[in-house]
Enzyme design. Structure first.
Site, PDB file in Angstrom:
ATOM      1  N   HIS A   1       2.990  -7.822  -5.659  1.00  0.00           N
ATOM      2  CA  HIS A   1       1.610  -7.793  -6.160  1.00  0.00           C
ATOM      3  C   HIS A   1       1.036  -6.388  -5.999  1.00  0.00           C
ATOM      4  CE1 HIS A   1       1.270  -8.251  -1.808  1.00  0.00           C
ATOM      5  NE2 HIS A   1       0.158  -7.534  -1.932  1.00  0.00           N
TER       6      HIS A   1
ATOM      7  N   HIS B   1      -0.620   0.377  -5.865  1.00  0.00           N
ATOM      8  CA  HIS B   1       0.833   0.378  -5.669  1.00  0.00           C
ATOM      9  C   HIS B   1       1.320  -1.044  -5.448  1.00  0.00           C
ATOM     10  CE1 HIS B   1      -0.740   0.213  -1.564  1.00  0.00           C
ATOM     11  NE2 HIS B   1       0.397  -0.414  -1.261  1.00  0.00           N
TER      12      HIS B   1
HETATM   13  P1  ATP Z   1       2.461  -8.100   7.310  1.00  0.00           P
HETATM   14  O1  ATP Z   1       1.290  -7.204   7.591  1.00  0.00           O
HETATM   15  O2  ATP Z   1       2.440  -9.350   8.127  1.00  0.00           O
HETATM   16  O3  ATP Z   1       3.765  -7.406   7.349  1.00  0.00           O
HETATM   17  P2  ATP Z   1       1.540  -8.024   4.569  1.00  0.00           P
HETATM   18  O4  ATP Z   1       1.260  -6.573   4.786  1.00  0.00           O
HETATM   19  O5  ATP Z   1       2.258  -8.434   3.355  1.00  0.00           O
HETATM   20  O6  ATP Z   1       2.327  -8.639   5.809  1.00  0.00           O
HETATM   21  P3  ATP Z   1      -1.259  -8.291   4.914  1.00  0.00           P
HETATM   22  O7  ATP Z   1      -1.187  -7.288   6.021  1.00  0.00           O
HETATM   23  O8  ATP Z   1      -2.120  -9.492   5.097  1.00  0.00           O
HETATM   24  O9  ATP Z   1       0.172  -8.839   4.579  1.00  0.00           O
HETATM   25  O10 ATP Z   1      -1.698  -7.511   3.618  1.00  0.00           O
HETATM   26  C1  ATP Z   1      -1.936  -8.144   2.396  1.00  0.00           C
HETATM   27  C2  ATP Z   1      -1.996  -7.081   1.313  1.00  0.00           C
HETATM   28  O11 ATP Z   1      -3.062  -6.168   1.579  1.00  0.00           O
HETATM   29  C3  ATP Z   1      -0.741  -6.220   1.218  1.00  0.00           C
HETATM   30  O12 ATP Z   1      -0.580  -5.824  -0.129  1.00  0.00           O
HETATM   31  C4  ATP Z   1      -1.082  -5.013   2.059  1.00  0.00           C
HETATM   32  O13 ATP Z   1      -0.380  -3.863   1.626  1.00  0.00           O
HETATM   33  C5  ATP Z   1      -2.556  -4.861   1.775  1.00  0.00           C
HETATM   34  N1  ATP Z   1      -3.248  -4.256   2.915  1.00  0.00           N
HETATM   35  C6  ATP Z   1      -3.112  -4.615   4.208  1.00  0.00           C
HETATM   36  N2  ATP Z   1      -3.906  -3.866   4.998  1.00  0.00           N
HETATM   37  C7  ATP Z   1      -4.569  -3.016   4.192  1.00  0.00           C
HETATM   38  C8  ATP Z   1      -5.530  -1.989   4.393  1.00  0.00           C
HETATM   39  N3  ATP Z   1      -6.005  -1.687   5.595  1.00  0.00           N
HETATM   40  N4  ATP Z   1      -5.969  -1.332   3.303  1.00  0.00           N
HETATM   41  C9  ATP Z   1      -5.523  -1.618   2.082  1.00  0.00           C
HETATM   42  N5  ATP Z   1      -4.619  -2.573   1.819  1.00  0.00           N
HETATM   43  C10 ATP Z   1      -4.138  -3.265   2.850  1.00  0.00           C
END
Ligand code: ATP
Ligand code: MG
EC number: 3.1.4.58
Length: 176
Positions: free
Chosen positions: A42, A124
């Site tokens: 996504h 991205h």
């Molecule tokens: P995990 O962190 O458990 O490895 P994940 O990164 O897929 O899993 P989340 O951290 O909940 O899950 O993030 C969900 C989405 O939001 C992902 O696309 C992640 O790249 C994005 N994301 C997470 N943190 C941020 C942030 N601080 N700023 C922008 N995008 C973010």
């Protein structure tokens, strides 16, 4: 009060997701790491982080009434976030329409007391995690056009071994 970790994203069609998985396999030959599952690929428009469950319900109820201005972007290059050891695919430059979608979304979310990010929007799709070589392949596969007309609201639930995504709502495409 319990919280829900939320984000808004563009979700690729199955054929586009399959093409992105091909990009991931190709990059993995150079960068190592672990490919994201195809059905989880996504493009994050807005990461809300943990929000109170009541607000999460409110946002889920309001999301179908949102209209995302339809637009187009393209996956045309690889990039690396070195500190996070992530390899991603994205547009060479952020399309104005996508930036506007991000900005409009945050404008709306700020009405709910949510604070917009201080970092610039870097559209991205994360393809690989835990990469072992931080230089992306110089050549990306053929450009992938990406037309979008809706966004999805996703809950990210922590499980041992990673996160699981649950779609809680989506914006309604414009009529006609
Ligand atoms: P995990 O962190 O458990 O490895 P994940 O990164 O897929 O899993 P989340 O951290 O909940 O899950 O993030 C969900 C989405 O939001 C992902 O696309 C992640 O790249 C994005 N994301 C997470 N943190 C941020 C942030 N601080 N700023 C922008 N995008 C973010
Ligand atoms: Mg994360």
């Amino acid at each position: 009060m319990s919280t829900v970790r939320l984000f808004f994203a563009l979700w690729p069609s199955p054929p586009l997701a399959a093409s992105l998985a091909g990009w991931a396999q190709q990059a993995r030959l150079t960068c190592g790491g672990r490919a994201m599952r195809t059905e989880t690929l996504h493009l994050t428009l807005a990461f809300l982080g943990p929000v109170d469950a009541a607000l999460a319900d409110e946002l889920a109820a309001a999301t179908p009434e949102r209209r995302l201005a339809p637009g187009q972007t393209a996956m045309e290059r690889y990039g690396v976030f070195g500190r996070q050891r992530i390899l991603w695919a994205g547009p060479a430059e952020t399309p104005a329409g996508l930036q506007a979608a991000h900005d409009d979304l945050w404008q709306w979310l700020s009405g709910y007391g949510l604070a917009p990010p201080t970092q610039p929007f870097r559209p991205h799709v994360t393809l690989l995690r835990n990469i072992t070589h931080a230089h992306p392949p110089e050549e990306a596969p053929a450009l992938l056009p990406w037309q979008y007309d809706r966004m999805v609201l996703v809950a990210s639930e922590s499980l041992t071994g990673g996160s699981r995504y649950r779609m809680v709502a989506q914006s309604r495409p414009r009529d006609g």
